[in-house]
Design an enzyme around this catalytic site. Structure first.
Site, short mmCIF file in Angstrom:
data_model
loop_
_atom_site.label_atom_id
_atom_site.label_comp_id
_atom_site.label_asym_id
_atom_site.label_seq_id
_atom_site.Cartn_x
_atom_site.Cartn_y
_atom_site.Cartn_z
N THR A 26 -12.00 22.70 6.90
CA THR A 26 -11.18 23.68 6.16
C THR A 26 -11.11 23.31 4.80
O THR A 26 -11.24 22.07 4.45
CB THR A 26 -9.85 23.77 6.82
OG1 THR A 26 -9.98 24.28 8.25
CG2 THR A 26 -9.11 24.83 6.09
N CYS A 29 -13.14 -12.37 -9.95
CA CYS A 29 -11.86 -12.24 -9.63
C CYS A 29 -11.27 -10.79 -9.26
O CYS A 29 -10.19 -10.69 -8.50
CB CYS A 29 -10.58 -13.10 -10.42
SG CYS A 29 -10.99 -14.67 -10.10
#
Lengths: 393, 273
Positions: free
Chosen positions: A236, A324
């Site tokens: 949908t 990091c």
């Protein structure tokens, strides 16, 4: 504290007019566009408008637009469709600097037994077109090259690359998620077969994307189910988001010039000021062929996450290619593919602007950034030696 | 974004003891630019051989800076022997915890401290003969063994979080798994103290009462402990179990498995009439 948002390649704010266009379709006009009643039918009409708005931004025909849930789904659909269309072809060509939506997908294809060529880039993030031409073989099912790199903003000559692929009967897909809305794109003037777009990169909502599939291209759907999107993508329709996406594309078309004047001016101002004021800094990527909103700058001997957290203290939002922040312990695959040395790769910061940024905001960043870098450098055990070597070199 | 504790943020924004001690008694540099983080630690002792001054310089992320800052605060005033006992967990605890993926920052702190102490004691670095397991980040077998042992690690992912080993190309994952298996195999007897007979019987009774009987009762069955001879647990089935075809299966796959898991791995269950 005011937020200064310079991370628009990650995501963008939903434009006020986009939100306004979407809201009625949550609670007022919530009908299913596939329904037979006019309550649903009126939504279908509005979806047709949205499809035309998306198509218009890239000068495509509305029937060439398939709505998907995101850029990643568009990318996956395109590649899988091409492989299904030419099952006897077992080779895929892409580059080393693609977004994970392609990068991880081709790694998966390699495990499934496909042959994958990941083209290298040079120090500026550019493709070698002769190398590219040599990589195309009769066994190649599809080429997928990104139009604009999300980390550096570097543009690949995808139109030229698509023409070469077409000459050899090879399908060509481009992940244009970062390019659409920032540079002019006219699908009537190129031979690209499939192109991925994402809503939330151009001030539309998250969770909506589109795949352009040129008329006549063999296509096989990724999601199987209902007849939505003419059987090309079941499920949908996400009606509010599609309508918002359409509105965002209309707005992007309107702002396209501004991207290449105002936004480009602010980006250049930021970039030049930081390069001038901060020693041992460099721009990563080809400055000539680049998105107008993106700059990727490295600061030697400091680490990107630390820079981002210091910027965060001032409400400044940016990204980094440092290990990091990548969650992978290694710096960005894009910077590594470009051969950016570790001293620089760990300290890379990406600023990506939008039409909503102001000159005051840019001036504020220019004011704060040199002190942040200087402070982190006094903490760094490599800085004194490095600065001395840099001064000599 | 990482979920850093307030203490990590505070130490990152206001790091203590930045710099290098002049004429240090001990010094060390661990990590590298390529790895993305590095720590230089220097310290000086007072006349009572306690650490008078400790300073650091860090190239790395917020938690690497905070861990180094915390370390220098922690070791000030300690003797060398006391400092040698500081573990990576102590550093993480001092900071109110670190995100899993950032535990390697605390390990880097402990490594720098260890190396600086060795430097003070004049112990030559033995790096040359060490067996490098992870080529990407230069992590040795000894380092991996140590974090696995000290932090009771069980997965490759945890080892990566603590040491970065295995976080690059992934070629060393097999070798890391072997180390985990080896260390855990060696640690097992120590981890499970030997039970006296009385303790064993009591634990079996408790386990039956708490973990086993309630499940059996749901199906209208029951179980009774008759005797324990060595590692043989003799039981009688009652209620629905006594007439149930599947009772033997239940005894082996459920009762015995539970007792092995919760009491002693070598127990076997036998049914007596």
């Amino acid at each position: 504290m005011k937020t200064i948002y310079l991370d628009n390649n990650a995501t963008t704010q939903v434009a006020p007019e986009v939100l306004e266009a979407m809201l009625p379709y949550f609670h007022e006009f919530y009908g299913n566009p596939s329904s037979m009643h006019s309550f649903g039918g009126q939504v279908a009409r509005r979806l047709r408008e949205a499809r035309a708005q998306v198509a218009a931004l890239i000068s495509a025909a509305p029937e060439e637009i398939i709505f998907t849930s995101c850029g990643t789904e568009s990318d996956n659909t395109a590649i899988r469709s091409a492989l299904a269309a030419y099952p006897f072809k077992r080779h895929v060509v892409t580059s080393r600097v693609e977004h994970p939506a392609i990068h991880a997908l081709v790694a998966c294809l390699a495990k499934e037994g496909y042959r994958v060529t990941e083209l290298p880039v040079d120090g500026q993030g550019r493709l070698n077109m002769e190398h590219y031409a040599r990589s195309l073989t009769p066994d190649t099912a599809i080429v997928s090259l990104m139009w604009a790199n999300n980390e550096t903003g570097v543009l690949f000559p995808v139109e030229e690359a698509a023409a070469r692929a077409q000459a050899q009967g090879i399908l060509f897909h481009t992940d244009a998620v970062q390019a659409v809305g920032k540079i002019p794109i006219d699908m009537r003037r190129n031979r690209i077969d499939m192109l991925s777009i994402s809503g939330h990169k151009l001030h539309g909502p998250k969770g909506i994307g589109a795949l352009f599939v040129r008329k006549g291209t063999k296509f096989s759907p990724f999601l199987i189910g209902g007849h939505q999107e003419k059987g090309r993508r079941a499920g949908t329709e996400n009606t509010p988001s599609i309508i918002g996406f359409g509105q965002a594309c209309a707005l992007a078309a309107f702002n396209l010039e501004k991207e290449n004047t105002t936004v480009r001016y602010l980006r250049d101002k930021l970039e030049n000021a930081l390069l001038t004021r901060i020693p041992l800094s460099q721009v990563n990527g080809d400055r000539q062929h680049r998105l107008p909103n993106t700059t990727n700058i490295s600061f030697a001997y400091v680490e990107g996450e630390a820079i981002l957290l210091m910027l965060n203290e001032y409400g400044i939002c940016a990204s980094s290619g440092s290990a990091c922040t990548s969650g992978s312990l290694q710096p960005s695959h894009v910077l590594r593919a470009m051969g950016v040395p570790f001293t620089m790769a760990h300290g890379s910061i990406r600023f990506s602007l939008s039409v909503y940024n102001t000159e005051e905001e840019i001036d504020f960043v220019i004011e704060k950034m040199p002190a942040i870098i200087a402070r982190l450098r006094t903490l760094s055990p490599y800085w004194e030696e490095g600065a001395a070597a840099g001064a000599m070199g | 974004m990482w979920e850093y504790s307030d203490k990590v943020k505070e130490h990152f924004l206001n790091p203590r003891n930045v710099g290098e001690v002049e004429h240090p008694d001990g010094e060390a540099l661990v990590g590298s630019l390529a790895c993305g983080d590095a720590l230089k630690l220097t310290f000086k002792l007072d006349e009572n051989k306690r650490i008078k001054e400790a300073r650091f310089k860090t190239f790395g992320c917020a938690s690497a800076i905070a861990a180094a800052s915390a370390l220098t605060e922690m070791i000030k005033g300690m003797t060398i022997d006391e400092a040698a006992k500081v573990t990576n967990q102590d550093i993480a605890d001092y900071l109110g915890g670190l995100p899993q993926e950032k535990l390697h920052c605390s390990v880097m702190g402990r490594e720098a401290l260890e190396k600086a102490i060795a430097n003070y004691q004049g112990v030559p670095a033995a790096a040359a003969e060490e067996n490098i397991i992870c080529e990407c980040f230069g992590v040795t077998e000894k380092e991996i063994e140590r974090v696995v042992r000290e932090n009771q690690l069980t997965t490759i992912e945890e080892v990566t979080n603590y040491t970065k080993a295995g976080g690059g190309c992934g070629n060393c994952h097999g070798a890391i798994q072997e180390i985990i298996d080896r260390v855990r195999a060696a640690a097992r007897p120590a981890a499970r103290p030997k039970l006296s007979n009385i303790q064993k019987i009591r634990l079996i009774e408790e386990t039956i009462e708490r973990e086993i009987r309630p499940s059996l009762k749901q199906d209208g069955g029951d179980i009774e402990l008759i005797d324990v001879i060595g590692n043989r647990v003799l039981v009688a089935t009652r209620g629905a179990c006594a007439v149930c075809q599947a009772a033997q299966l239940t005894l082996k796959q459920f009762v015995e498995a539970k007792l092995k898991e919760l009491v002693w791995p070598e127990l076997t269950v036998e049914e007596v009439a």
